[in-house]
Design a protein around this motif. Sequence first.
Motif, mmCIF file in Angstrom:
data_model
loop_
_atom_site.group_PDB
_atom_site.id
_atom_site.type_symbol
_atom_site.label_atom_id
_atom_site.label_comp_id
_atom_site.label_asym_id
_atom_site.label_seq_id
_atom_site.Cartn_x
_atom_site.Cartn_y
_atom_site.Cartn_z
ATOM 1 N N LEU A 1 3.873 10.345 -6.911
ATOM 2 C CA LEU A 1 4.813 10.716 -7.962
ATOM 3 C C LEU A 1 4.107 10.995 -9.288
ATOM 4 C CD1 LEU A 1 7.778 8.293 -7.238
ATOM 5 C CD2 LEU A 1 7.711 10.756 -6.879
ATOM 6 N N ASN A 2 3.047 10.256 -9.567
ATOM 7 C CA ASN A 2 2.274 10.493 -10.785
ATOM 8 C C ASN A 2 1.575 11.857 -10.739
ATOM 9 O OD1 ASN A 2 3.001 8.093 -12.004
ATOM 10 N ND2 ASN A 2 1.197 6.983 -11.255
ATOM 11 N N ILE A 3 1.111 12.239 -9.558
ATOM 12 C CA ILE A 3 0.456 13.545 -9.412
ATOM 13 C C ILE A 3 1.455 14.668 -9.593
ATOM 14 C CG2 ILE A 3 -0.636 15.078 -7.737
ATOM 15 C CD1 ILE A 3 -2.007 12.593 -6.549
ATOM 16 N N THR B 1 0.826 -1.205 0.000
ATOM 17 C CA THR B 1 0.000 0.000 0.000
ATOM 18 C C THR B 1 0.863 1.257 0.000
ATOM 19 O OG1 THR B 1 -1.762 -1.170 1.148
ATOM 20 C CG2 THR B 1 -1.827 1.227 1.230
ATOM 21 N N ALA B 2 1.919 1.260 0.813
ATOM 22 C CA ALA B 2 2.808 2.426 0.854
ATOM 23 C C ALA B 2 3.472 2.636 -0.495
ATOM 24 C CB ALA B 2 3.857 2.248 1.942
ATOM 25 N N ASP B 3 3.864 1.552 -1.147
ATOM 26 C CA ASP B 3 4.478 1.651 -2.470
ATOM 27 C C ASP B 3 3.488 2.220 -3.484
ATOM 28 O OD1 ASP B 3 6.609 1.102 -4.423
ATOM 29 O OD2 ASP B 3 5.212 -0.420 -5.172
ATOM 30 N N GLU B 4 2.252 1.753 -3.440
ATOM 31 C CA GLU B 4 1.216 2.261 -4.348
ATOM 32 C C GLU B 4 0.946 3.744 -4.101
ATOM 33 O OE1 GLU B 4 -2.047 -0.372 -3.609
ATOM 34 O OE2 GLU B 4 -1.205 -1.974 -4.851
ATOM 35 N N MET B 5 0.915 4.133 -2.826
ATOM 36 C CA MET B 5 0.667 5.532 -2.490
ATOM 37 C C MET B 5 1.805 6.423 -2.963
ATOM 38 S SD MET B 5 -1.030 5.154 1.284
ATOM 39 C CE MET B 5 -1.121 6.912 1.565
#
Length: 73
Positions: free
Chosen positions: A69-71, A60-64
């Motif tokens: 970074l995408n934002i 979850t932390a990796d996905e967040m």
Amino acid sequence: MNPIAIAQYGLVAASNRFAESAQKIAGMGVDGANVDLASEIVDMTLAKTAFSANAAVIKTADEMQGALLNILT
């Protein structure tokens, strides 16, 4: 606060807990060791659950972090 580092510590702790219980179970027939099999099975199950929970935290932390970074880009 780094959730990945905390979860990594949790993975190590859960792995150690599982290994300790497995070692106790493996030594049941040796030297008259008095091992409560039910208790060790419960400890192994708790360690497995803790390991899974910590792995989920890392995922979850990796996905967040990826979403952040995408934002920002």
